[in-house]
Design a protein around this motif. Sequence first.
Motif, PDB file in Angstrom:
ATOM      1  N   LYS A   1      44.354  38.775  34.968  1.00  0.00           N
ATOM      2  CA  LYS A   1      43.908  37.591  35.705  1.00  0.00           C
ATOM      3  C   LYS A   1      43.317  37.979  37.052  1.00  0.00           C
ATOM      4  CE  LYS A   1      46.633  34.060  33.518  1.00  0.00           C
ATOM      5  NZ  LYS A   1      47.246  32.764  33.685  1.00  0.00           N
ATOM      6  N   ALA A   2      43.926  38.952  37.721  1.00  0.00           N
ATOM      7  CA  ALA A   2      43.408  39.416  39.009  1.00  0.00           C
ATOM      8  C   ALA A   2      42.022  40.041  38.829  1.00  0.00           C
ATOM      9  CB  ALA A   2      44.373  40.413  39.638  1.00  0.00           C
ATOM     10  N   LYS A   3      41.856  40.791  37.757  1.00  0.00           N
ATOM     11  CA  LYS A   3      40.560  41.415  37.454  1.00  0.00           C
ATOM     12  C   LYS A   3      39.506  40.323  37.217  1.00  0.00           C
ATOM     13  CE  LYS A   3      38.667  44.565  33.967  1.00  0.00           C
ATOM     14  NZ  LYS A   3      38.992  45.384  32.805  1.00  0.00           N
ATOM     15  N   GLY A   4      39.859  39.309  36.459  1.00  0.00           N
ATOM     16  CA  GLY A   4      38.949  38.196  36.209  1.00  0.00           C
ATOM     17  C   GLY A   4      38.636  37.424  37.475  1.00  0.00           C
ATOM     18  N   ARG A   5      39.642  37.191  38.304  1.00  0.00           N
ATOM     19  CA  ARG A   5      39.459  36.462  39.555  1.00  0.00           C
ATOM     20  C   ARG A   5      38.493  37.202  40.475  1.00  0.00           C
ATOM     21  NH1 ARG A   5      44.071  36.974  41.027  1.00  0.00           N
ATOM     22  NH2 ARG A   5      45.132  35.289  40.177  1.00  0.00           N
ATOM     23  N   ARG A   6      38.655  38.524  40.570  1.00  0.00           N
ATOM     24  CA  ARG A   6      37.757  39.323  41.422  1.00  0.00           C
ATOM     25  C   ARG A   6      36.315  39.199  40.946  1.00  0.00           C
ATOM     26  NH1 ARG A   6      41.923  43.010  41.045  1.00  0.00           N
ATOM     27  NH2 ARG A   6      40.810  44.209  39.467  1.00  0.00           N
ATOM     28  N   PHE A   7      36.115  39.183  39.626  1.00  0.00           N
ATOM     29  CA  PHE A   7      34.753  39.081  39.112  1.00  0.00           C
ATOM     30  C   PHE A   7      34.164  37.693  39.388  1.00  0.00           C
ATOM     31  CE2 PHE A   7      31.650  38.868  35.462  1.00  0.00           C
ATOM     32  CZ  PHE A   7      30.708  39.669  36.089  1.00  0.00           C
ATOM     33  N   GLN A   8      34.967  36.650  39.212  1.00  0.00           N
ATOM     34  CA  GLN A   8      34.499  35.304  39.538  1.00  0.00           C
ATOM     35  C   GLN A   8      34.100  35.232  41.009  1.00  0.00           C
ATOM     36  OE1 GLN A   8      37.417  32.799  36.590  1.00  0.00           O
ATOM     37  NE2 GLN A   8      37.168  32.023  38.621  1.00  0.00           N
ATOM     38  N   GLN A   9      34.886  35.833  41.876  1.00  0.00           N
ATOM     39  CA  GLN A   9      34.584  35.839  43.304  1.00  0.00           C
ATOM     40  C   GLN A   9      33.328  36.647  43.590  1.00  0.00           C
ATOM     41  OE1 GLN A   9      38.381  37.167  44.767  1.00  0.00           O
ATOM     42  NE2 GLN A   9      39.238  35.093  44.743  1.00  0.00           N
ATOM     43  N   TRP A  10      33.110  37.717  42.827  1.00  0.00           N
ATOM     44  CA  TRP A  10      31.884  38.502  42.972  1.00  0.00           C
ATOM     45  C   TRP A  10      30.669  37.639  42.626  1.00  0.00           C
ATOM     46  CZ3 TRP A  10      27.933  39.837  39.684  1.00  0.00           C
ATOM     47  CH2 TRP A  10      27.040  40.801  40.160  1.00  0.00           C
ATOM     48  N   VAL A  11      30.747  36.891  41.526  1.00  0.00           N
ATOM     49  CA  VAL A  11      29.644  36.004  41.132  1.00  0.00           C
ATOM     50  C   VAL A  11      29.403  34.972  42.227  1.00  0.00           C
ATOM     51  CG1 VAL A  11      28.894  34.254  39.465  1.00  0.00           C
ATOM     52  CG2 VAL A  11      29.950  36.379  38.655  1.00  0.00           C
ATOM     53  N   ARG A  12      30.467  34.346  42.709  1.00  0.00           N
ATOM     54  CA  ARG A  12      30.352  33.375  43.803  1.00  0.00           C
ATOM     55  C   ARG A  12      29.638  34.003  45.002  1.00  0.00           C
ATOM     56  NH1 ARG A  12      35.640  32.909  46.690  1.00  0.00           N
ATOM     57  NH2 ARG A  12      34.816  34.914  47.387  1.00  0.00           N
TER      58      ARG A  12
ATOM     59  N   MET B   1      42.387  30.682  38.172  1.00  0.00           N
ATOM     60  CA  MET B   1      42.579  31.231  36.839  1.00  0.00           C
ATOM     61  C   MET B   1      43.391  30.260  35.991  1.00  0.00           C
ATOM     62  SD  MET B   1      40.769  33.812  37.200  1.00  0.00           S
ATOM     63  CE  MET B   1      40.956  34.450  35.564  1.00  0.00           C
ATOM     64  N   GLY B   2      42.990  30.089  34.755  1.00  0.00           N
ATOM     65  CA  GLY B   2      43.702  29.210  33.841  1.00  0.00           C
ATOM     66  C   GLY B   2      43.187  27.787  33.864  1.00  0.00           C
TER      67      GLY B   2
ATOM     68  N   CYS C   1      32.508  33.606  33.391  1.00  0.00           N
ATOM     69  CA  CYS C   1      32.651  34.986  33.861  1.00  0.00           C
ATOM     70  C   CYS C   1      33.644  35.743  32.993  1.00  0.00           C
ATOM     71  CB  CYS C   1      33.121  35.004  35.311  1.00  0.00           C
ATOM     72  SG  CYS C   1      32.025  34.117  36.438  1.00  0.00           S
ATOM     73  N   LYS C   2      33.237  36.924  32.536  1.00  0.00           N
ATOM     74  CA  LYS C   2      34.096  37.754  31.689  1.00  0.00           C
ATOM     75  C   LYS C   2      34.113  39.182  32.236  1.00  0.00           C
ATOM     76  CE  LYS C   2      34.779  34.552  28.540  1.00  0.00           C
ATOM     77  NZ  LYS C   2      36.087  33.915  28.405  1.00  0.00           N
ATOM     78  N   ASN C   3      35.305  39.651  32.559  1.00  0.00           N
ATOM     79  CA  ASN C   3      35.497  41.034  32.987  1.00  0.00           C
ATOM     80  C   ASN C   3      36.480  41.648  32.001  1.00  0.00           C
ATOM     81  OD1 ASN C   3      35.833  43.449  34.292  1.00  0.00           O
ATOM     82  ND2 ASN C   3      36.322  42.566  36.286  1.00  0.00           N
ATOM     83  N   GLN C   4      35.955  42.116  30.878  1.00  0.00           N
ATOM     84  CA  GLN C   4      36.781  42.584  29.767  1.00  0.00           C
ATOM     85  C   GLN C   4      36.177  43.848  29.171  1.00  0.00           C
ATOM     86  OE1 GLN C   4      36.470  39.271  27.088  1.00  0.00           O
ATOM     87  NE2 GLN C   4      37.940  38.031  28.211  1.00  0.00           N
ATOM     88  N   GLU C   5      37.039  44.710  28.676  1.00  0.00           N
ATOM     89  CA  GLU C   5      36.566  45.921  28.019  1.00  0.00           C
ATOM     90  C   GLU C   5      35.910  45.606  26.674  1.00  0.00           C
ATOM     91  OE1 GLU C   5      36.535  49.099  29.477  1.00  0.00           O
ATOM     92  OE2 GLU C   5      36.949  47.705  31.105  1.00  0.00           O
TER      93      GLU C   5
END
Length: 119
Positions: free
Chosen positions: A7-18, A38-39, A61-65
């Motif tokens: 969730k932290a990884k996803g949150r960072r990516f959403q913030q990067w997009v913002r 998140m959620g 936003c997706k930050n996934q392997e």
Amino acid sequence: MKASSAKAKGRRFQQWVRDQILERFPELGADDVISRGMGGGGEDVILSTAARALVPISCECKNQESLSIWAAMKQATTNAGPHTPVVFFTRNRTPEYVCLPAAALLDLYAEIHHRKENS
């Protein structure tokens, strides 16, 4: 990976997009582009009316392997309403990318071309 780390990884990516949107449109304020918690359901990056006028997209936003682009586009399309669904995606140690309908990309290039012709 722990759920909290994911969730932290996803949150960072959403913030990067913002941050990328705000950087490119300095006339917008922090309240115009918000990273959803998140959620939460719906779009990952929430745009105000002013932001939507400049960037008429719906962000997923997706930050996934491992990513199913089809599932991500379905999710983006479900949340998009009348706006263009866009999936921003990345994974560890790779650049950021976007997936959007082909017509939307071609329309952007056509608009740029026509503006250059008319100036």
